[in-house]
Design a protein around this motif. Structure first.
Motif, PDB file in Angstrom:
ATOM      1  N   VAL A  79       0.866  -1.184   0.000  1.00 55.53           N
ATOM      2  CA  VAL A  79       0.000   0.000   0.000  1.00 55.53           C
ATOM      3  C   VAL A  79       0.895   1.223   0.000  1.00 55.53           C
ATOM      4  CG1 VAL A  79      -1.742   1.305   1.277  1.00 55.53           C
ATOM      5  CG2 VAL A  79      -1.854  -1.195   1.229  1.00 55.53           C
ATOM      6  N   TRP A  80       0.727   2.075  -0.972  1.00 54.73           N
ATOM      7  CA  TRP A  80       1.569   3.258  -1.081  1.00 54.73           C
ATOM      8  C   TRP A  80       1.333   4.173   0.107  1.00 54.73           C
ATOM      9  CZ3 TRP A  80       0.059   4.192  -6.879  1.00 54.73           C
ATOM     10  CH2 TRP A  80       0.615   3.152  -7.639  1.00 54.73           C
ATOM     11  N   ALA A  81       2.396   4.814   0.582  1.00 55.27           N
ATOM     12  CA  ALA A  81       2.347   5.619   1.806  1.00 55.27           C
ATOM     13  C   ALA A  81       1.265   6.686   1.755  1.00 55.27           C
ATOM     14  CB  ALA A  81       3.710   6.263   2.049  1.00 55.27           C
ATOM     15  N   PHE A  82       1.104   7.340   0.600  1.00 55.34           N
ATOM     16  CA  PHE A  82       0.119   8.423   0.514  1.00 55.34           C
ATOM     17  C   PHE A  82      -1.313   7.885   0.505  1.00 55.34           C
ATOM     18  CE2 PHE A  82       2.218   7.689  -3.580  1.00 55.34           C
ATOM     19  CZ  PHE A  82       1.179   7.191  -4.342  1.00 55.34           C
ATOM     20  N   ASP A  83      -1.502   6.631   0.085  1.00 54.13           N
ATOM     21  CA  ASP A  83      -2.835   6.019   0.147  1.00 54.13           C
ATOM     22  C   ASP A  83      -3.223   5.733   1.590  1.00 54.13           C
ATOM     23  OD1 ASP A  83      -3.362   6.089  -2.536  1.00 54.13           O
ATOM     24  OD2 ASP A  83      -2.573   4.091  -2.937  1.00 54.13           O
ATOM     25  N   ALA A  84      -2.218   5.486   2.437  1.00 57.92           N
ATOM     26  CA  ALA A  84      -2.476   5.166   3.840  1.00 57.92           C
ATOM     27  C   ALA A  84      -2.965   6.373   4.633  1.00 57.92           C
ATOM     28  CB  ALA A  84      -1.224   4.585   4.496  1.00 57.92           C
ATOM     29  N   PHE A  85      -2.973   7.559   4.012  1.00 58.33           N
ATOM     30  CA  PHE A  85      -3.551   8.730   4.687  1.00 58.33           C
ATOM     31  C   PHE A  85      -5.058   8.550   4.850  1.00 58.33           C
ATOM     32  CE2 PHE A  85       0.026  11.558   2.809  1.00 58.33           C
ATOM     33  CZ  PHE A  85       0.845  11.244   3.884  1.00 58.33           C
ATOM     34  N   ASN A  86      -5.654   7.757   3.961  1.00 60.96           N
ATOM     35  CA  ASN A  86      -7.083   7.477   4.047  1.00 60.96           C
ATOM     36  C   ASN A  86      -7.333   6.481   5.181  1.00 60.96           C
ATOM     37  OD1 ASN A  86      -9.387   5.450   3.202  1.00 60.96           O
ATOM     38  ND2 ASN A  86      -9.858   7.398   2.199  1.00 60.96           N
ATOM     39  N   LYS A  87      -8.238   6.820   6.095  1.00 60.77           N
ATOM     40  CA  LYS A  87      -8.459   6.009   7.293  1.00 60.77           C
ATOM     41  C   LYS A  87      -8.889   4.583   6.958  1.00 60.77           C
ATOM     42  CE  LYS A  87     -11.026   5.854  11.647  1.00 60.77           C
ATOM     43  NZ  LYS A  87     -12.071   6.516  12.479  1.00 60.77           N
ATOM     44  N   GLU A  88      -9.828   4.440   6.035  1.00 58.71           N
ATOM     45  CA  GLU A  88     -10.319   3.102   5.678  1.00 58.71           C
ATOM     46  C   GLU A  88      -9.221   2.268   5.042  1.00 58.71           C
ATOM     47  OE1 GLU A  88     -13.832   3.221   3.314  1.00 58.71           O
ATOM     48  OE2 GLU A  88     -15.019   4.290   4.820  1.00 58.71           O
ATOM     49  N   THR A  89      -8.456   2.882   4.151  1.00 59.55           N
ATOM     50  CA  THR A  89      -7.351   2.179   3.500  1.00 59.55           C
ATOM     51  C   THR A  89      -6.313   1.747   4.523  1.00 59.55           C
ATOM     52  OG1 THR A  89      -7.658   3.493   1.487  1.00 59.55           O
ATOM     53  CG2 THR A  89      -5.558   2.349   1.737  1.00 59.55           C
ATOM     54  N   ARG A  90      -6.018   2.642   5.468  1.00 59.03           N
ATOM     55  CA  ARG A  90      -5.032   2.337   6.507  1.00 59.03           C
ATOM     56  C   ARG A  90      -5.491   1.177   7.392  1.00 59.03           C
ATOM     57  NH1 ARG A  90      -4.726   6.990   8.237  1.00 59.03           N
ATOM     58  NH2 ARG A  90      -6.017   6.901  10.116  1.00 59.03           N
ATOM     59  N   GLU A  91      -6.761   1.188   7.786  1.00 56.76           N
ATOM     60  CA  GLU A  91      -7.289   0.118   8.644  1.00 56.76           C
ATOM     61  C   GLU A  91      -7.293  -1.217   7.909  1.00 56.76           C
ATOM     62  OE1 GLU A  91     -11.077   1.511   9.954  1.00 56.76           O
ATOM     63  OE2 GLU A  91     -10.229   2.831  11.492  1.00 56.76           O
ATOM     64  N   LEU A  92      -7.648  -1.188   6.628  1.00 60.05           N
ATOM     65  CA  LEU A  92      -7.645  -2.413   5.827  1.00 60.05           C
ATOM     66  C   LEU A  92      -6.221  -2.933   5.665  1.00 60.05           C
ATOM     67  CD1 LEU A  92      -9.248  -4.445   4.161  1.00 60.05           C
ATOM     68  CD2 LEU A  92      -9.015  -2.925   2.188  1.00 60.05           C
ATOM     69  N   LYS A  93      -5.273  -2.017   5.482  1.00 63.47           N
ATOM     70  CA  LYS A  93      -3.863  -2.375   5.365  1.00 63.47           C
ATOM     71  C   LYS A  93      -3.401  -3.100   6.634  1.00 63.47           C
ATOM     72  CE  LYS A  93       0.713  -0.116   4.960  1.00 63.47           C
ATOM     73  NZ  LYS A  93       1.268  -0.444   6.285  1.00 63.47           N
ATOM     74  N   ILE A  94      -3.745  -2.562   7.786  1.00 64.01           N
ATOM     75  CA  ILE A  94      -3.351  -3.167   9.061  1.00 64.01           C
ATOM     76  C   ILE A  94      -3.935  -4.569   9.200  1.00 64.01           C
ATOM     77  CG2 ILE A  94      -3.608  -2.996  11.570  1.00 64.01           C
ATOM     78  CD1 ILE A  94      -3.522   0.089  11.186  1.00 64.01           C
ATOM     79  N   GLN A  95      -5.201  -4.713   8.862  1.00 64.48           N
ATOM     80  CA  GLN A  95      -5.860  -6.017   8.961  1.00 64.48           C
ATOM     81  C   GLN A  95      -5.189  -7.047   8.055  1.00 64.48           C
ATOM     82  OE1 GLN A  95     -10.030  -5.417   8.092  1.00 64.48           O
ATOM     83  NE2 GLN A  95     -10.292  -3.954   9.759  1.00 64.48           N
ATOM     84  N   ARG A  96      -4.912  -6.654   6.824  1.00 70.72           N
ATOM     85  CA  ARG A  96      -4.289  -7.571   5.863  1.00 70.72           C
ATOM     86  C   ARG A  96      -2.883  -7.966   6.307  1.00 70.72           C
ATOM     87  NH1 ARG A  96      -5.872  -4.818   0.004  1.00 70.72           N
ATOM     88  NH2 ARG A  96      -8.029  -5.596  -0.101  1.00 70.72           N
ATOM     89  N   GLU A  97      -2.134  -6.998   6.808  1.00 71.80           N
ATOM     90  CA  GLU A  97      -0.758  -7.279   7.204  1.00 71.80           C
ATOM     91  C   GLU A  97      -0.697  -8.161   8.450  1.00 71.80           C
ATOM     92  OE1 GLU A  97       1.492  -3.361   5.307  1.00 71.80           O
ATOM     93  OE2 GLU A  97       1.167  -3.469   7.479  1.00 71.80           O
ATOM     94  N   MET A  98      -1.598  -7.937   9.393  1.00 71.42           N
ATOM     95  CA  MET A  98      -1.617  -8.779  10.594  1.00 71.42           C
ATOM     96  C   MET A  98      -1.996 -10.212  10.239  1.00 71.42           C
ATOM     97  SD  MET A  98      -3.108  -6.258  13.561  1.00 71.42           S
ATOM     98  CE  MET A  98      -2.831  -7.461  14.854  1.00 71.42           C
ATOM     99  N   ALA A  99      -2.946 -10.347   9.312  1.00 71.04           N
ATOM    100  CA  ALA A  99      -3.329 -11.694   8.852  1.00 71.04           C
ATOM    101  C   ALA A  99      -2.153 -12.345   8.126  1.00 71.04           C
ATOM    102  CB  ALA A  99      -4.543 -11.607   7.935  1.00 71.04           C
ATOM    103  N   ALA A 100      -1.402 -11.549   7.365  1.00 67.51           N
ATOM    104  CA  ALA A 100      -0.268 -12.076   6.601  1.00 67.51           C
ATOM    105  C   ALA A 100       0.840 -12.576   7.514  1.00 67.51           C
ATOM    106  CB  ALA A 100       0.269 -11.004   5.656  1.00 67.51           C
ATOM    107  N   ILE A 101       1.177 -11.823   8.558  1.00 69.35           N
ATOM    108  CA  ILE A 101       2.259 -12.272   9.448  1.00 69.35           C
ATOM    109  C   ILE A 101       1.821 -13.484  10.253  1.00 69.35           C
ATOM    110  CG2 ILE A 101       1.737 -10.791  11.444  1.00 69.35           C
ATOM    111  CD1 ILE A 101       5.235 -11.685   9.996  1.00 69.35           C
ATOM    112  N   ASP A 102       0.536 -13.583  10.543  1.00 68.90           N
ATOM    113  CA  ASP A 102       0.020 -14.791  11.206  1.00 68.90           C
ATOM    114  C   ASP A 102       0.158 -16.002  10.283  1.00 68.90           C
ATOM    115  OD1 ASP A 102      -0.641 -13.522  13.558  1.00 68.90           O
ATOM    116  OD2 ASP A 102      -2.749 -13.237  13.048  1.00 68.90           O
ATOM    117  N   GLU A 103      -0.144 -15.785   9.008  1.00 73.76           N
ATOM    118  CA  GLU A 103      -0.031 -16.875   8.029  1.00 73.76           C
ATOM    119  C   GLU A 103       1.423 -17.312   7.860  1.00 73.76           C
ATOM    120  OE1 GLU A 103      -1.009 -17.689   3.301  1.00 73.76           O
ATOM    121  OE2 GLU A 103      -2.137 -16.153   4.385  1.00 73.76           O
ATOM    122  N   ILE A 104       2.339 -16.353   7.853  1.00 70.52           N
ATOM    123  CA  ILE A 104       3.765 -16.669   7.734  1.00 70.52           C
ATOM    124  C   ILE A 104       4.232 -17.460   8.950  1.00 70.52           C
ATOM    125  CG2 ILE A 104       6.078 -15.630   7.790  1.00 70.52           C
ATOM    126  CD1 ILE A 104       4.885 -13.422   5.925  1.00 70.52           C
TER     127      ILE A 104
END
Length: 202
Positions: A79-104
């Motif tokens: 997720v590009w840094a400037f896209d993460a300024f959007n609250k919904e995009t940022r929250e979705l990014k966090i959810q996806r990344e936490m799920a990804a590290i759990d999967e790893i």
């Protein structure tokens, strides 16, 4: 022993994807940068700046954190840094990344998996010296790459972000100085670009 060796080999095949995954950054030759290249140079940056930090950091732990912090992007995407300024995009990014590290962690299913999981969460928390340094270098390397790229690749928001890095380095005097020379280089690049545009118009 051979089972563990095969598990390592399989995971290395998985990490090849970082070489193929591109970032919103271009190299000086016009090619788009891969996540692996970004990670590699942050590692080099840490080796170069560590002697000047003036604070106690665990060198190995910091390098390990740098090397694994973007590995989740193989699964979660970048997720590009400037896209993460959007609250919904940022929250979705966090959810996806936490799920990804759990999967790893589950994929590795060993002490290394637990270590990756812990290091990634420590990096995200930005509370320890190691995490603060790794995060700062992550942001600074991205700007260095922008400075090296053709000015035509800069979005307007990226011109603004050039002046938004202080919060990442304010904990350390040397990193503040390092940030300042990087910003000065970027400002000079923008100024030269504007001068060239004015010359073409006249």
């Amino acid at each position: 022993m051979k089972i563990e060796a095969k598990k390592i080999l399989d995971f290395l095949h998985f990490t090849e994807n970082l070489k193929k995954l591109t970032r919103h950054s271009w190299l000086s030759d016009g090619r788009q940068e891969s996540v692996a290249e970004h990670t590699w140079r942050i590692s080099i940056m840490f080796i170069l700046v560590e002697p000047h930090l003036g604070i106690k950091v665990d060198s190995l732990k910091t390098l390990e954190m740098i090397v694994i912090h973007d590995i989740i992007e193989i699964i979660a995407g970048d997720v590009w840094a400037f896209d993460a300024f959007n609250k919904e995009t940022r929250e979705l990014k966090i959810q996806r990344e936490m799920a990804a590290i759990d999967e790893i962690r589950k994929t590795l299913d060993n002490e290394t998996g637990e270590k990756f999981h812990a290091l990634w969460h420590e990096f995200e928390a930005k509370e320890t010296n190691e995490a603060k340094v790794a995060n700062a270098l992550d942001k600074l390397e991205a700007q260095i790459q922008h400075n090296e790229a053709d000015i035509s690749t800069w979005l307007d928001i990226e011109k603004e972000m050039l002046h938004m890095m202080h919060k990442h380095v304010e904990f350390n005097e040397f990193l503040i100085a390092f940030k300042e020379v990087i910003v000065e280089e970027g400002v000079e690049k923008l100024a030269n670009s504007n001068s060239s545009e004015e010359a073409l118009k006249s």
